[in-house]
Design a protein around this motif. Structure first.
Motif, PDB file in Angstrom:
ATOM      1  N   MET A   1      -1.277 -16.012  21.469  1.00 35.72           N
ATOM      2  CA  MET A   1      -0.584 -15.004  20.676  1.00 35.72           C
ATOM      3  C   MET A   1      -0.184 -13.867  21.615  1.00 35.72           C
ATOM      4  N   ASN A   2       1.050 -13.439  21.472  1.00 40.68           N
ATOM      5  CA  ASN A   2       1.503 -12.315  22.280  1.00 40.68           C
ATOM      6  C   ASN A   2       1.543 -11.043  21.415  1.00 40.68           C
ATOM      7  N   LYS A   3       1.952  -9.923  22.017  1.00 43.28           N
ATOM      8  CA  LYS A   3       1.962  -8.646  21.303  1.00 43.28           C
ATOM      9  C   LYS A   3       2.921  -8.665  20.112  1.00 43.28           C
ATOM     10  N   GLN A   4       4.053  -9.302  20.270  1.00 46.46           N
ATOM     11  CA  GLN A   4       5.032  -9.363  19.184  1.00 46.46           C
ATOM     12  C   GLN A   4       4.477 -10.156  18.000  1.00 46.46           C
ATOM     13  N   GLU A   5       3.801 -11.276  18.281  1.00 47.95           N
ATOM     14  CA  GLU A   5       3.200 -12.076  17.210  1.00 47.95           C
ATOM     15  C   GLU A   5       2.076 -11.297  16.514  1.00 47.95           C
ATOM     16  N   LEU A   6       1.296 -10.568  17.298  1.00 46.05           N
ATOM     17  CA  LEU A   6       0.233  -9.740  16.727  1.00 46.05           C
ATOM     18  C   LEU A   6       0.821  -8.700  15.784  1.00 46.05           C
ATOM     19  N   LYS A   7       1.852  -8.022  16.255  1.00 46.43           N
ATOM     20  CA  LYS A   7       2.493  -6.998  15.434  1.00 46.43           C
ATOM     21  C   LYS A   7       3.037  -7.601  14.141  1.00 46.43           C
ATOM     22  N   HIS A   8       3.644  -8.762  14.239  1.00 46.36           N
ATOM     23  CA  HIS A   8       4.194  -9.445  13.069  1.00 46.36           C
ATOM     24  C   HIS A   8       3.088  -9.803  12.078  1.00 46.36           C
ATOM     25  N   LYS A   9       1.996 -10.375  12.552  1.00 46.76           N
ATOM     26  CA  LYS A   9       0.886 -10.773  11.674  1.00 46.76           C
ATOM     27  C   LYS A   9       0.238  -9.555  11.008  1.00 46.76           C
ATOM     28  N   LEU A  10       0.078  -8.470  11.766  1.00 47.91           N
ATOM     29  CA  LEU A  10      -0.499  -7.261  11.196  1.00 47.91           C
ATOM     30  C   LEU A  10       0.425  -6.664  10.136  1.00 47.91           C
ATOM     31  N   ASN A  11       1.724  -6.732  10.385  1.00 52.57           N
ATOM     32  CA  ASN A  11       2.704  -6.251   9.410  1.00 52.57           C
ATOM     33  C   ASN A  11       2.639  -7.082   8.121  1.00 52.57           C
ATOM     34  N   GLU A  12       2.513  -8.381   8.251  1.00 53.61           N
ATOM     35  CA  GLU A  12       2.384  -9.257   7.080  1.00 53.61           C
ATOM     36  C   GLU A  12       1.134  -8.907   6.276  1.00 53.61           C
ATOM     37  N   LEU A  13       0.024  -8.672   6.979  1.00 55.56           N
ATOM     38  CA  LEU A  13      -1.219  -8.305   6.298  1.00 55.56           C
ATOM     39  C   LEU A  13      -1.080  -6.979   5.556  1.00 55.56           C
ATOM     40  N   GLN A  14      -0.411  -6.041   6.193  1.00 60.30           N
ATOM     41  CA  GLN A  14      -0.217  -4.737   5.579  1.00 60.30           C
ATOM     42  C   GLN A  14       0.639  -4.849   4.312  1.00 60.30           C
ATOM     43  N   GLN A  15       1.672  -5.663   4.348  1.00 58.77           N
ATOM     44  CA  GLN A  15       2.511  -5.874   3.172  1.00 58.77           C
ATOM     45  C   GLN A  15       1.727  -6.557   2.056  1.00 58.77           C
ATOM     46  N   GLU A  16       0.926  -7.552   2.413  1.00 57.54           N
ATOM     47  CA  GLU A  16       0.111  -8.259   1.432  1.00 57.54           C
ATOM     48  C   GLU A  16      -0.908  -7.307   0.795  1.00 57.54           C
ATOM     49  N   TYR A  17      -1.516  -6.454   1.611  1.00 58.95           N
ATOM     50  CA  TYR A  17      -2.471  -5.468   1.103  1.00 58.95           C
ATOM     51  C   TYR A  17      -1.781  -4.521   0.121  1.00 58.95           C
ATOM     52  N   GLY A  18      -0.595  -4.057   0.463  1.00 56.94           N
ATOM     53  CA  GLY A  18       0.152  -3.145  -0.405  1.00 56.94           C
ATOM     54  C   GLY A  18       0.447  -3.769  -1.759  1.00 56.94           C
ATOM     55  N   LEU A  19       0.837  -5.038  -1.769  1.00 48.10           N
ATOM     56  CA  LEU A  19       1.116  -5.728  -3.031  1.00 48.10           C
ATOM     57  C   LEU A  19      -0.147  -5.886  -3.867  1.00 48.10           C
ATOM     58  N   LYS A  20      -1.245  -6.225  -3.219  1.00 46.28           N
ATOM     59  CA  LYS A  20      -2.510  -6.381  -3.947  1.00 46.28           C
ATOM     60  C   LYS A  20      -3.005  -5.042  -4.470  1.00 46.28           C
ATOM     61  N   GLN A  21      -2.808  -3.997  -3.696  1.00 48.63           N
ATOM     62  CA  GLN A  21      -3.209  -2.664  -4.107  1.00 48.63           C
ATOM     63  C   GLN A  21      -2.418  -2.241  -5.354  1.00 48.63           C
ATOM     64  N   LYS A  22      -1.115  -2.478  -5.360  1.00 45.92           N
ATOM     65  CA  LYS A  22      -0.291  -2.146  -6.520  1.00 45.92           C
ATOM     66  C   LYS A  22      -0.731  -2.926  -7.755  1.00 45.92           C
ATOM     67  N   GLU A  23      -1.108  -4.179  -7.578  1.00 42.68           N
ATOM     68  CA  GLU A  23      -1.546  -4.996  -8.706  1.00 42.68           C
ATOM     69  C   GLU A  23      -2.841  -4.446  -9.299  1.00 42.68           C
ATOM     70  N   VAL A  24      -3.778  -4.022  -8.461  1.00 41.00           N
ATOM     71  CA  VAL A  24      -5.034  -3.451  -8.948  1.00 41.00           C
ATOM     72  C   VAL A  24      -4.771  -2.133  -9.687  1.00 41.00           C
ATOM     73  N   ILE A  25      -3.881  -1.318  -9.162  1.00 42.26           N
ATOM     74  CA  ILE A  25      -3.523  -0.059  -9.816  1.00 42.26           C
ATOM     75  C   ILE A  25      -2.876  -0.336 -11.176  1.00 42.26           C
ATOM     76  N   LYS A  26      -1.992  -1.317 -11.235  1.00 42.92           N
ATOM     77  CA  LYS A  26      -1.341  -1.690 -12.496  1.00 42.92           C
ATOM     78  C   LYS A  26      -2.384  -2.150 -13.513  1.00 42.92           C
TER      79      LYS A  26
END
Length: 90
Positions: A1-26
């Motif tokens: 894994m290179n830095k770009q792949e790491l950044k991409h995977k972390l970004n995906e996790l952050q987006q997934e967390y945001g969606l789950k957070q919104k669902e819990v708030i709803k």
């Protein structure tokens, strides 16, 4: 894994967390919402007939519903926040 792949995977996790957070708030908002579409809601401005319910996705305070509808006094459309419920604060 290179830095770009790491950044991409972390970004995906952050987006997934945001969606789950919104669902819990709803879920929290729905569980604590005594109103439904068609009900009358009164705040410090006046009374509206609820046409649509949305959510405040805050993580710094208590999440709550945002009601949209027609004001009975002047027929204007407006939002009203559950936290401004006159029947609760009275």
């Amino acid at each position: 894994m290179n830095k770009q792949e790491l950044k991409h995977k972390l970004n995906e996790l952050q987006q997934e967390y945001g969606l789950k957070q919104k669902e819990v708030i709803k879920q929290f908002c729905d569980a604590n919402n005594p109103y439904k579409v068609g009900d009358k809601f009164t705040d410090h401005i006046g009374t509206i007939v609820i046409e649509k319910i949305s959510y405040s996705y805050t993580v710094t305070g208590t999440p709550h519903c945002i009601y949209f509808g027609t004001d009975l006094k002047n027929n204007d459309k407006r939002n009203s926040w559950q936290s401004n419920d006159v029947s609760v604060s009275a």
